[in-house]
Every structure is written in structure tokens, then in C-alpha cells.
Design a protein around this motif. Structure first.
Motif, PDB file in Angstrom:
ATOM      1  N   SER A 236      45.500 -23.032   1.308  1.00 22.57           N
ATOM      2  CA  SER A 236      44.736 -21.744   2.297  1.00 22.57           C
ATOM      3  C   SER A 236      44.060 -20.750   1.171  1.00 22.57           C
ATOM      4  O   SER A 236      43.523 -20.024   1.461  1.00 22.57           O
ATOM      5  CB  SER A 236      45.884 -21.123   3.033  1.00 22.57           C
ATOM      6  N   LYS A 237      44.641 -20.706  -0.042  1.00 24.76           N
ATOM      7  CA  LYS A 237      43.999 -19.833  -0.895  1.00 24.76           C
ATOM      8  C   LYS A 237      43.540 -20.518  -2.118  1.00 24.76           C
ATOM      9  O   LYS A 237      44.346 -21.180  -3.030  1.00 24.76           O
ATOM     10  CB  LYS A 237      45.062 -18.879  -1.487  1.00 24.76           C
ATOM     11  N   ASP A 238      42.106 -20.373  -2.506  1.00 23.98           N
ATOM     12  CA  ASP A 238      41.585 -20.921  -3.718  1.00 23.98           C
ATOM     13  C   ASP A 238      41.162 -20.015  -4.559  1.00 23.98           C
ATOM     14  O   ASP A 238      40.617 -18.922  -4.273  1.00 23.98           O
ATOM     15  CB  ASP A 238      40.675 -21.806  -3.254  1.00 23.98           C
ATOM     16  N   MET A 239      40.989 -20.141  -5.859  1.00 27.69           N
ATOM     17  CA  MET A 239      40.445 -19.369  -6.497  1.00 27.69           C
ATOM     18  C   MET A 239      39.401 -20.301  -7.562  1.00 27.69           C
ATOM     19  O   MET A 239      39.794 -21.274  -7.831  1.00 27.69           O
ATOM     20  CB  MET A 239      41.388 -18.691  -7.892  1.00 27.69           C
ATOM     21  N   CYS A 240      38.214 -19.635  -7.776  1.00 30.97           N
ATOM     22  CA  CYS A 240      37.278 -20.697  -8.446  1.00 30.97           C
ATOM     23  C   CYS A 240      36.413 -19.750  -9.274  1.00 30.97           C
ATOM     24  O   CYS A 240      35.788 -18.792  -8.729  1.00 30.97           O
ATOM     25  CB  CYS A 240      36.398 -21.411  -7.268  1.00 30.97           C
ATOM     26  N   TYR A 241      36.005 -20.149 -10.428  1.00 29.71           N
ATOM     27  CA  TYR A 241      35.091 -19.201 -11.232  1.00 29.71           C
ATOM     28  C   TYR A 241      34.671 -20.543 -12.633  1.00 29.71           C
ATOM     29  O   TYR A 241      35.219 -21.428 -12.626  1.00 29.71           O
ATOM     30  CB  TYR A 241      35.710 -18.051 -11.833  1.00 29.71           C
ATOM     31  N   ALA A 242      33.680 -20.097 -13.113  1.00 26.77           N
ATOM     32  CA  ALA A 242      32.906 -20.711 -14.280  1.00 26.77           C
ATOM     33  C   ALA A 242      32.757 -19.672 -15.361  1.00 26.77           C
ATOM     34  O   ALA A 242      32.196 -18.605 -15.004  1.00 26.77           O
ATOM     35  CB  ALA A 242      32.024 -21.484 -13.909  1.00 26.77           C
ATOM     36  N   PHE A 243      32.946 -19.987 -16.732  1.00 26.14           N
ATOM     37  CA  PHE A 243      32.221 -18.916 -17.726  1.00 26.14           C
ATOM     38  C   PHE A 243      31.760 -20.067 -18.763  1.00 26.14           C
ATOM     39  O   PHE A 243      32.277 -21.105 -19.054  1.00 26.14           O
ATOM     40  CB  PHE A 243      33.378 -18.307 -18.031  1.00 26.14           C
ATOM     41  N   ARG A 244      30.817 -19.543 -19.642  1.00 19.44           N
ATOM     42  CA  ARG A 244      30.332 -20.148 -20.691  1.00 19.44           C
ATOM     43  C   ARG A 244      31.353 -19.577 -21.901  1.00 19.44           C
ATOM     44  O   ARG A 244      31.526 -18.320 -22.067  1.00 19.44           O
ATOM     45  CB  ARG A 244      28.651 -19.972 -21.120  1.00 19.44           C
ATOM     46  N   GLU A 245      31.405 -20.490 -23.104  1.00 20.41           N
ATOM     47  CA  GLU A 245      32.295 -19.977 -24.223  1.00 20.41           C
ATOM     48  C   GLU A 245      31.547 -18.572 -24.781  1.00 20.41           C
ATOM     49  O   GLU A 245      30.444 -18.644 -25.021  1.00 20.41           O
ATOM     50  CB  GLU A 245      32.420 -20.988 -25.154  1.00 20.41           C
ATOM     51  N   GLY A 246      32.462 -17.699 -24.976  1.00 21.33           N
ATOM     52  CA  GLY A 246      31.880 -16.411 -25.504  1.00 21.33           C
ATOM     53  C   GLY A 246      31.340 -15.439 -24.713  1.00 21.33           C
ATOM     54  O   GLY A 246      31.093 -14.238 -25.071  1.00 21.33           O
ATOM     55  N   GLU A 247      31.561 -15.740 -23.264  1.00 21.04           N
ATOM     56  CA  GLU A 247      30.725 -14.831 -22.253  1.00 21.04           C
ATOM     57  C   GLU A 247      31.734 -14.760 -21.041  1.00 21.04           C
ATOM     58  O   GLU A 247      32.548 -15.559 -20.821  1.00 21.04           O
ATOM     59  CB  GLU A 247      29.516 -15.483 -21.883  1.00 21.04           C
ATOM     60  N   GLU A 248      31.915 -13.726 -20.351  1.00 20.21           N
ATOM     61  CA  GLU A 248      32.775 -13.330 -19.447  1.00 20.21           C
ATOM     62  C   GLU A 248      32.115 -14.318 -18.189  1.00 20.21           C
ATOM     63  O   GLU A 248      31.241 -14.499 -18.016  1.00 20.21           O
ATOM     64  CB  GLU A 248      32.728 -11.853 -19.095  1.00 20.21           C
ATOM     65  N   ALA A 249      33.093 -14.508 -17.286  1.00 20.24           N
ATOM     66  CA  ALA A 249      33.051 -15.352 -16.006  1.00 20.24           C
ATOM     67  C   ALA A 249      32.258 -14.484 -14.991  1.00 20.24           C
ATOM     68  O   ALA A 249      32.292 -13.260 -15.061  1.00 20.24           O
ATOM     69  CB  ALA A 249      34.331 -15.594 -15.567  1.00 20.24           C
ATOM     70  N   GLU A 250      31.119 -15.266 -14.430  1.00 25.32           N
ATOM     71  CA  GLU A 250      30.560 -14.668 -13.173  1.00 25.32           C
ATOM     72  C   GLU A 250      30.860 -15.213 -12.006  1.00 25.32           C
ATOM     73  O   GLU A 250      30.948 -16.364 -12.083  1.00 25.32           O
ATOM     74  CB  GLU A 250      29.027 -14.636 -13.692  1.00 25.32           C
ATOM     75  N   GLY A 251      30.716 -14.610 -10.977  1.00 19.26           N
ATOM     76  CA  GLY A 251      30.833 -14.950  -9.571  1.00 19.26           C
ATOM     77  C   GLY A 251      32.238 -15.696  -9.346  1.00 19.26           C
ATOM     78  O   GLY A 251      32.466 -16.869  -8.737  1.00 19.26           O
ATOM     79  N   MET A 252      33.370 -14.770  -9.577  1.00 20.60           N
ATOM     80  CA  MET A 252      34.629 -15.234  -9.446  1.00 20.60           C
ATOM     81  C   MET A 252      35.088 -15.118  -7.682  1.00 20.60           C
ATOM     82  O   MET A 252      34.676 -14.044  -7.490  1.00 20.60           O
ATOM     83  CB  MET A 252      35.416 -14.505 -10.444  1.00 20.60           C
ATOM     84  N   PHE A 253      35.441 -16.158  -7.444  1.00 26.39           N
ATOM     85  CA  PHE A 253      35.851 -16.052  -6.068  1.00 26.39           C
ATOM     86  C   PHE A 253      37.434 -16.394  -5.690  1.00 26.39           C
ATOM     87  O   PHE A 253      37.973 -17.173  -6.406  1.00 26.39           O
ATOM     88  CB  PHE A 253      35.051 -17.038  -5.029  1.00 26.39           C
TER      89      PHE A 253
END
Length: 231
Positions: A201-218
Motif C-alpha cells: 500500500s505504500k511505495d517510494m520511487c525515485y531516480a538519480f544520476r551519479e553526482g546529482e540529486e534525485a528529482e521527482g521523488m514520490f
């Protein structure tokens, strides 16, 4: 490569030695008065120097390794257990480390049993796997890692490109999956992470590029694609 020879009880072997047990055999290794390990049948392990003058490393390639490190070990004497998916350090008390290969995947089960230890792997860390907790970590041929908390509560820290790691509570049944890939024309790896609670019922999903902060964290994000069965 040199052929294996039958081990002699009580003999001191040099660093770099490999220990292999048969399908019905076992072996005991002593790294001093305070560090003892038992290897189950079908095991393969190497003993090498660690990073410090009193540090030793056991590289567990296959099999089951039971540690018998006292909770009050001699100061400065440390042992690290290296598996194909993660490194285990700060080992205290009886713990069990198991490594096997299934359908091309490296499967490692870490059991804190009556002790504790720290688990460190690419983009993740379990600061303190404590008594009775069991975690399984799979690494497939596409360099995707899946962590499944099989028993107990284990805090998980995940990299997200930010200065401090993302802390995720893991209860029994929680799993986290980490994908890694290099986009075409880029030399920076992109890491994608999905965390699912036991009831889904609870998901966390995000992506990031090495050396950069994650964007679009849900968080609490419903699934919109088929990501396959949890292990």
C-alpha cells in the motif's frame, strides 16, 4: 591454478589461502582467540588481509558461514565478511552468512541470529542488522539488486544523490529494488529505486544520476507498470 589439498587440523595457513568444503564436509577457521568461523558443506571462502594491521577479510563465494565472534572482541581486531552483493562489518556475536547462485542470480541471506553487524552495498546500507533479523539480497545479471526483509525490523539507508542518505524503515515483508544503467552517450550511471511495504500500500520511487540529486521523488505512489514479482 594450484589444486586443493586436504586441510590439516591445527595448521596455520597464509593469507590468500582458499578453503573449500565438499558436499558432505565442513571446516572451522580460527583467526585468533576471539574470531572463529564454521563453513558448511559445499562452501568456498578466501582469507585475505583487511584494511588495517589487525583486520582480516573473509571472501565468501559460496556456502554458509557461521561466525562465533564474541560481543566483546579484542580491541582493534576486526573481521569483514565479503559476499558477492555486500560487505558485512562490525560483526558481534553469532551471525550467519549464506551465499548461493540461482538461475544466474547471486543470492545472499544475512541472519543476525543472536548478534549484529553492518551491511554495506552499492547505493544501500543497513547500519545495524540486529538480533533475529534476516535480510535476503539478490543481484541479477543485469546489475539489479533486490533487498527483502524476511524477519525483524531493519533500518535501511539508500543513496539518493543528496548529502545524507534516505532512511527507510523495513519491516518483515518490505522489499527494495535498485536498478542501475548507463544511458546512451553518458558516462554517468542512473540509479532507480523502488521500495514497497509488506502490504503493497505504500511505495517510494525515485531516480538519480551519479553526482546529482534525485528529482521527482514520490511516496505512496501507485504502480503504473509491471515490475515483476517480489522475490
Amino acid at each position: 591454478a594450484a589444486a586443493f589439498e586436504r586441510a590439516k587440523e591445527g595448521k596455520a595457513y597464509p593469507y590468500g589461502s582458499m578453503v573449500k568444503t565438499t558436499a558432505d564436509g565442513s571446516a572451522a577457521i580460527s583467526l585468533g582467540n576471539d574470531h572463529r568461523f564454521n563453513i558448511s558443506e559445499g562452501g568456498l571462502i578466501s582469507v585475505v588481509p583487511g584494511e588495517g594491521p589487525k583486520s582480516r577479510k573473509l571472501i565468501l563465494t559460496n556456502g554458509r558461514l557461521l561466525s562465533a565472534v564474541p560481543k566483546q572482541a579484542i580491541e582493534g581486531h576486526t573481521v569483514v565478511v565479503e559476499t558477492p552483493v555486500a560487505s558485512c562489518s562490525q560483526i558481534s556475536g553469532p551471525c550467519v552468512f549464506t551465499t548461493r547462485t540461482e538461475e544466474g542470480k547471486k543470492v545472499v541471506q544475512l541472519n543476525a541470529k543472536d548478534g549484529s553487524f553492518k551491511v554495506t552495498g552499492p547505493q544501500f546500507m543497513i547500519p545495524n542488522l540486529i538480533r533475529t533479523c534476516v535480510v535476503q539480497i539478490d543481484l541479477d545479471e543485469e546489475n539489479t539488486t533486490t533487498l527483502t526483509n524476511q524477519r525483524g525490523d531493519s533500518p535501511l539507508e539508500l543513496e539518493s544523490g543528496r548529502p545524507t542518505p534516505l532512511e527507510v524503515p523495513m519491516r518483515a515483508g518490505t522489499w527494495a529494488r535498485i536498478w542501475r544503467a548507463y544511458p546512451k552517450g553518458s558516462d554517468k550511471m542512473v540509479v532507480s529505486v523502488l521500495v514497497t511495504s509488506p502490504d503493497g500500500s505504500k511505495d517510494m520511487c525515485y531516480a538519480f544520476r551519479e553526482g546529482e540529486e534525485a528529482e521527482g521523488m514520490f511516496e505512496a505512489r501507485p504502480r503504473t507498470v509491471d515490475l515483476g514479482e517480489a522475490p
